[in-house]
Structures are given as structure tokens and as C-alpha cells.
Design an enzyme around this catalytic site. Structure first.
Site, PDB file in Angstrom:
ATOM      1  N   ASP A  94     -57.209  -7.360   8.983  1.00 30.21           N
ATOM      2  CA  ASP A  94     -56.632  -8.536   9.635  1.00 30.21           C
ATOM      3  C   ASP A  94     -56.291  -8.180  11.075  1.00 30.21           C
ATOM      4  O   ASP A  94     -55.207  -7.680  11.366  1.00 30.21           O
ATOM      5  CB  ASP A  94     -55.389  -9.018   8.879  1.00 30.21           C
ATOM      6  CG  ASP A  94     -54.889 -10.359   9.417  1.00 30.21           C
ATOM      7  OD1 ASP A  94     -55.529 -10.907  10.332  1.00 30.21           O
ATOM      8  OD2 ASP A  94     -53.867 -10.851   8.918  1.00 30.21           O
ATOM      9  N   GLU A 118     -48.365 -13.412   0.600  1.00 27.63           N
ATOM     10  CA  GLU A 118     -48.196 -12.512   1.748  1.00 27.63           C
ATOM     11  C   GLU A 118     -46.928 -12.829   2.525  1.00 27.63           C
ATOM     12  O   GLU A 118     -46.705 -13.960   2.947  1.00 27.63           O
ATOM     13  CB  GLU A 118     -49.405 -12.632   2.669  1.00 27.63           C
ATOM     14  CG  GLU A 118     -49.331 -11.759   3.903  1.00 27.63           C
ATOM     15  CD  GLU A 118     -50.565 -11.869   4.783  1.00 27.63           C
ATOM     16  OE1 GLU A 118     -50.607 -11.201   5.823  1.00 27.63           O
ATOM     17  OE2 GLU A 118     -51.481 -12.643   4.420  1.00 27.63           O
ATOM     18  N   TRP A 149     -50.688 -17.253   2.794  1.00 26.13           N
ATOM     19  CA  TRP A 149     -49.702 -16.931   3.821  1.00 26.13           C
ATOM     20  C   TRP A 149     -49.333 -18.229   4.537  1.00 26.13           C
ATOM     21  O   TRP A 149     -50.203 -19.048   4.848  1.00 26.13           O
ATOM     22  CB  TRP A 149     -50.245 -15.941   4.847  1.00 26.13           C
ATOM     23  CG  TRP A 149     -49.296 -15.775   6.004  1.00 26.13           C
ATOM     24  CD1 TRP A 149     -48.165 -15.009   6.035  1.00 26.13           C
ATOM     25  CD2 TRP A 149     -49.349 -16.443   7.282  1.00 26.13           C
ATOM     26  NE1 TRP A 149     -47.510 -15.154   7.244  1.00 26.13           N
ATOM     27  CE2 TRP A 149     -48.225 -16.033   8.036  1.00 26.13           C
ATOM     28  CE3 TRP A 149     -50.238 -17.353   7.848  1.00 26.13           C
ATOM     29  CZ2 TRP A 149     -47.970 -16.488   9.314  1.00 26.13           C
ATOM     30  CZ3 TRP A 149     -49.989 -17.820   9.140  1.00 26.13           C
ATOM     31  CH2 TRP A 149     -48.882 -17.383   9.863  1.00 26.13           C
ATOM     32  N   ASP A 195     -46.332  -8.288  15.587  1.00 25.29           N
ATOM     33  CA  ASP A 195     -47.521  -8.504  14.768  1.00 25.29           C
ATOM     34  C   ASP A 195     -48.676  -8.994  15.639  1.00 25.29           C
ATOM     35  O   ASP A 195     -49.107 -10.134  15.575  1.00 25.29           O
ATOM     36  CB  ASP A 195     -47.209  -9.534  13.672  1.00 25.29           C
ATOM     37  CG  ASP A 195     -48.419  -9.821  12.789  1.00 25.29           C
ATOM     38  OD1 ASP A 195     -49.230  -8.906  12.595  1.00 25.29           O
ATOM     39  OD2 ASP A 195     -48.541 -10.962  12.319  1.00 25.29           O
ATOM     40  N   ASP A 247     -49.031  -6.406   4.560  1.00 24.05           N
ATOM     41  CA  ASP A 247     -49.771  -6.411   5.824  1.00 24.05           C
ATOM     42  C   ASP A 247     -49.114  -5.412   6.770  1.00 24.05           C
ATOM     43  O   ASP A 247     -47.904  -5.465   7.001  1.00 24.05           O
ATOM     44  CB  ASP A 247     -49.754  -7.815   6.429  1.00 24.05           C
ATOM     45  CG  ASP A 247     -50.617  -7.933   7.673  1.00 24.05           C
ATOM     46  OD1 ASP A 247     -50.341  -7.207   8.653  1.00 24.05           O
ATOM     47  OD2 ASP A 247     -51.554  -8.758   7.686  1.00 24.05           O
ATOM     48  N   ASP A 262     -51.805  -7.671  15.781  1.00 20.14           N
ATOM     49  CA  ASP A 262     -53.117  -7.583  15.138  1.00 20.14           C
ATOM     50  C   ASP A 262     -54.180  -6.975  16.039  1.00 20.14           C
ATOM     51  O   ASP A 262     -55.253  -7.543  16.241  1.00 20.14           O
ATOM     52  CB  ASP A 262     -53.571  -8.972  14.660  1.00 20.14           C
ATOM     53  CG  ASP A 262     -52.744  -9.481  13.495  1.00 20.14           C
ATOM     54  OD1 ASP A 262     -52.462  -8.684  12.594  1.00 20.14           O
ATOM     55  OD2 ASP A 262     -52.373 -10.670  13.491  1.00 20.14           O
ATOM     56  N   HIS A 299     -53.448  -5.496   3.669  1.00 21.36           N
ATOM     57  CA  HIS A 299     -54.061  -5.938   4.914  1.00 21.36           C
ATOM     58  C   HIS A 299     -53.872  -4.850   5.965  1.00 21.36           C
ATOM     59  O   HIS A 299     -52.746  -4.550   6.359  1.00 21.36           O
ATOM     60  CB  HIS A 299     -53.442  -7.246   5.400  1.00 21.36           C
ATOM     61  CG  HIS A 299     -54.049  -8.452   4.775  1.00 21.36           C
ATOM     62  ND1 HIS A 299     -53.733  -9.747   5.157  1.00 21.36           N
ATOM     63  CD2 HIS A 299     -54.990  -8.583   3.805  1.00 21.36           C
ATOM     64  CE1 HIS A 299     -54.437 -10.612   4.443  1.00 21.36           C
ATOM     65  NE2 HIS A 299     -55.199  -9.920   3.608  1.00 21.36           N
ATOM     66  N   HIS A 306     -46.721  -6.882   9.396  1.00 20.96           N
ATOM     67  CA  HIS A 306     -45.755  -7.914   9.035  1.00 20.96           C
ATOM     68  C   HIS A 306     -44.356  -7.410   8.747  1.00 20.96           C
ATOM     69  O   HIS A 306     -43.541  -8.112   8.157  1.00 20.96           O
ATOM     70  CB  HIS A 306     -46.268  -8.716   7.832  1.00 20.96           C
ATOM     71  CG  HIS A 306     -47.301  -9.719   8.200  1.00 20.96           C
ATOM     72  ND1 HIS A 306     -47.695 -10.741   7.364  1.00 20.96           N
ATOM     73  CD2 HIS A 306     -48.034  -9.878   9.338  1.00 20.96           C
ATOM     74  CE1 HIS A 306     -48.632 -11.468   7.956  1.00 20.96           C
ATOM     75  NE2 HIS A 306     -48.838 -10.954   9.152  1.00 20.96           N
ATOM     76  N   LYS A 323     -43.891 -11.939   5.631  1.00 18.49           N
ATOM     77  CA  LYS A 323     -43.811 -11.608   7.049  1.00 18.49           C
ATOM     78  C   LYS A 323     -42.350 -11.479   7.437  1.00 18.49           C
ATOM     79  O   LYS A 323     -41.485 -12.179   6.889  1.00 18.49           O
ATOM     80  CB  LYS A 323     -44.500 -12.680   7.890  1.00 18.49           C
ATOM     81  CG  LYS A 323     -44.793 -12.254   9.327  1.00 18.49           C
ATOM     82  CD  LYS A 323     -45.721 -13.244  10.014  1.00 18.49           C
ATOM     83  CE  LYS A 323     -46.151 -12.712  11.365  1.00 18.49           C
ATOM     84  NZ  LYS A 323     -47.125 -13.607  12.036  1.00 18.49           N
TER      85      LYS A 323
END
Length: 434
Positions: free
Chosen positions: A326, A226, A185, A294, A259, A296, A286, A262, A228
Site C-alpha cells: 500500500d 483495517e 478501511w 501515513d 498497515d 505511503d 499492508h 497506520h 488507523k
């Protein structure tokens, strides 16, 4: 095992059995699923190579809860505690900045020897390792570009780092006998709308072609890319978009990482899994929890997580999906964050396994959407918790919130001692459950 746990489990088995749901078989399948637990929750994404380096690449961790790991040994100690409270044997996901070495080494010079203590520890724990090149929080990423950088010398640095990361990942797989997924990423992008969207993506494609030019044995190592949608500092344009990596991954037989944080804040990824599965040999997932962006957050048992579990189970995608976590939160106990997020991810899979999928599918194929909806709603109150309690007890980990007592004790015995903080029970919200 406690009699009430067994009694409740047997009663639950009887209820689920009316729809031909084999609960014992579900638990056997669950036992073989490995979640890749991210190391960076334990120290707020600081790592050990450049501990004085400020976080960059759109990454931010808030909170100053006591006990963040300061050394590789402390991080492994914290991971051991978390793993002891999570049912099953899993994996740990490392970033390159978590090298355990006294050498002064830059990212492009990393080698398997810099992670030997991690490999030795993983062998002792009976777990696998995954890996990631760290393309952020470095002097050569300050302007927001790495593999797509217009400067060929800087671009070469990041290419060499990713090549080194692949060799480290292959070493993990070879030594531990479990396939290592090395995921790339990058934060590359523009804060405002660019004139030229194509050139950076051309450079990224060429860089990836160079990185992946050396074939590695897929039995021990797999590559993933990955995407985004946007990040802090790349609100207008991200070079490695979903469309870019989906095309690259399908064309070059690489795992495509989805993800949960993302994409657009209102966009779920569960429905993407079955679509992508038709065109790829594998998927990297993820599991995270975005909150308006994002961010997390620690994974909770929310609707998106439940839908992700359903999509994987209903469509038989567990064998081709590599599941990792993640998230990072410095405002709460970091060991507890691992335990909460990982246990919830496993719970979501179990809940899906305990749905009457075949009956639901038959009703749907017949156009009987009334039965489909009715069963889905009624099964929300079926005794899933009794099965989960039994599974935890069977696997030798605490049942329900009993794990929290162990984390609180560990906090007092270990975490608050770091940095010479006094163990004051009321200072950090330690009165929960007391």
C-alpha cells in the site's frame, strides 16, 4: 544462466550451509509466497468510476510524472510490465473504483460483471485478485463519515456498497481458485477532539454486523478490517481505531489488517505480528513506508521491513499472513515503484530465511546474548545478494538493476506517449544508467 551467478550462488550456499541453512529449500518456499500488488499506484488512486472526483479521506498523491494509467486496459498493461520484472506469481489488489464498465453505476450497485475483464485478465496471467470497497472520494463521504455516519440513509449506502464488495470478492475467489481477501478501511473521524467517542463506534459495529451477516465460503473469500491512528482531517479521533478493530476481528473471526503506516510515526508493527497471531486465525499485512505520517512512500529495504520479514519467518507466520502493498508516488515512474516495492518485500523475506534462526534461538534460550548479537551482526554481511541474483535468474526476471533498463524502454515506448507528450530523454530524469 550466467556462470558467475551460479558460481556466486554455490559459494553462498556453502557459507550458509555451515549453519544448516538450506538455501535451495528457502528458494522453494519463497516461490510459493504471493504478494498482493495494489493497483492504485498505477493511476494515483483515481480509479475509473468517478475520475473527476477529488481525492478525499485523507488521501493525497503528489507528483506529475508522465504515464499514469487512464483506462483499465492501460492499468493492466502497466501491471503486466511490472509483474514481468518481479520473481514469482502474485496477486493484484483492486479497489471498487477500478471497475471496468461503461455502465453508469454507483458504488452500492456494483456487481461481479463490472469486473469481468479483470477476472479474465487474471486468469490469463495466472494470478489471484484481492478486493476493497472504496469508502472515500465520493459525494457521500465528503463530511468524513461513511459506515459510522449519523444519517441512516448515508450509512445504508455504505453498508450496501460493502456488501456488494464482498460478493465481488467471493466471485474473484471462485473464478480464480485463490482465496480473495476483501478489506474494509474507512476514513471516519474528527479533526478536533469529539465529545462522544462511543456513538460512532456503536454505529460502526452495527454496520459491520450487517455487512458480515451473510456467511461466505472461507475457501474462496476472507474478510479483513483495517485500523488507523489518524489521518488528514481525522487528526484527533478515528472511529475505526486499532483497539476497535482488534476487538471486533477477534470476536467475529475476521482478519485484522496491520498497515505499517497506520500507527504512530515512531511505532513499528513487526512486534505486533506474533502477538496478534496467538488470537487470530489469520492476519492481513499492508507493507508501506510512512515518513512522519501515513505518507505511503515506496517500500525500501529499511529496518522496519527487515524486522517484518524476520517476524514472519522466525515465527512461522507466513502461512497465516496475507501480504499486500500500500503505497503511491506520482513523482516517479509508477511501474518502477511497483517493482522496487515488491522486490524489496520479497527480498526481506528471503533475508530472514537465510538467517541462522535455530542457532540464534538456542543462544537466546541459554542466555547467551553475546552469541545472539554477534551472529545477527555478522550475517548482515553474508552473501544474501548472490542468492537473490540466482533466484531472479531462475525465475526468469532481470538480475539486479537490469530491470530498470526495461522500465526506461517501456517509459519511452508507452508511458510518455500518453497525453501526447514528446519522448524527450532529458525531461524526466531518464539519463540514469546511460
Amino acid at each position: 544462466m550466467r556462470e558467475d551467478i551460479v558460481r556466486n550462488y554455490e559459494a553462498a550456499k556453502e557459507l550458509y550451509g555451515k549453519y544448516d541453512i538450506d538455501v535451495d529449500q528457502a528458494l522453494q518456499a519463497l516461490e510459493h509466497i504471493k504478494i498482493s500488488i495494489h493497483c492504485w499506484q498505477g493511476d494515483d488512486v483515481r480509479g475509473f468510476l468517478f475520475q473527476d472526483q477529488e481525492l478525499s479521506g485523507g488521501i493525497s498523491v503528489t507528483g506529475e510524472y508522465p504515464g499514469a494509467a487512464r483506462t483499465p486496459a492501460e492499468l493492466r498493461q502497466d501491471l503486466e510490465k511490472a509483474l514481468s520484472l518481479i520473481p514469482g506469481k502474485h496477486k493484484v489488489n483492486l479497489h471498487a473504483i477500478y471497475a471496468d464498465t461503461e455502465e453508469k453505476v454507483d458504488l452500492d450497485e456494483l456487481a461481479p460483471r463490472h469486473f469481468q475483464t479483470w477476472v479474465d485478465w487474471a486468469k490469463q496471467q495466472g494470478i489471484g485478485l484481492d478486493f476493497n470497497p472504496t469508502c472515500f472520494s465520493h459525494d457521500k463521504s465528503k463530511d468524513g463519515f461513511t459506515l459510522s455516519h449519523p444519517d441512516p440513509d448515508i450509512r445504508r449506502f455504505w453498508i450496501d456498497h460493502c456488501k456488494a464488495a464482498r460478493k465481488i470478492g467471493a466471485y474473484f475467489g471462485e473464478q480464480l481458485g485463490q482465496t480473495c481477501v476483501t478489506n474494509i478501511w474507512i476514513p471516519d473521524g474528527y479533526k478536533d477532539v469529539p465529545v462522544d467517542r462511543l456513538a460512532p463506534r456503536q454505529r460502526l459495529k452495527e454496520a459491520l454486523d450487517d455487512i458480515f451477516s451473510e456467511p461466505l465460503d472461507p475457501a474462496i473469500h476472507l474478510d479483513a478490517v483495517e485500523s488507523k491512528l489518524f489521518g488528514i482531517g481525522s487528526e484527533a479521533y478515528v472511529v475505526g481505531s486499532h483497539e476497535f478493530y482488534m476487538g471486533y476481528g477477534i470476536q467475529n473471526n475476521k482478519l485484522i489488517c496491520l498497515d505499517a503506516g497506520h500507527f504512530h510515526p515512531t511505532e513499528g508493527i513487526a512486534g505486533k505480528l506474533s502477538a496478534l497471531s496467538l488470537f487470530t486465525e489469520g492476519i492481513l499485512l499492508h507493507v508501506s513506508r510512512p515518513m512522519r505520517w501515513d505518507s505511503d512512500h515506496v517500500v525500501t529495504m529499511d529496518d522496519e521491513l527487515i524486522e517484518i520479514g524476520r517476524e514472519l519467518v522466525r515465527n512461522g507466520l507466513l502461512e497465516k499472513t496475507f501480504i499486500g502493498l500500500d503505497f503511491f508516488d506520482g513523482s516517479i515512474n509508477r511501474v518502477a515503484a511497483w517493482v522496487i516495492g515488491t522486490r524489496n518485500t520479497i527480498k526481506a523475506l528471503l533475508r530472514a530465511m537465510l538467517e541462522p534462526t535455530e542457532a540464534l534461538r538456542q543462544a537466546e534460550h541459554k542466555g547467551d546474548y553475546t552469541t545472539r548479537l554477534a551472529l545477527l551482526e555478522e550475517f548482515k554481511s553474508y552473501p544474501f545478494g548472490a542468492v537473490w541474483d540466482y533466484y531472479c535468474a531462475k525465475m526468469g526476471v532481470p538480475v539486479r538493476e537490469q530491470w530498470l533498463e526495461e522500465v526506461k524502454a517501456y517509459e519511452q515506448q508507452v508511458l510518455v506517449q500518453r497525453g501526447h507528450l514528446e519522448a524527450e530523454p532529458s525531461a524526466f530524469g531518464l539519463n540514469v544508467g546511460q
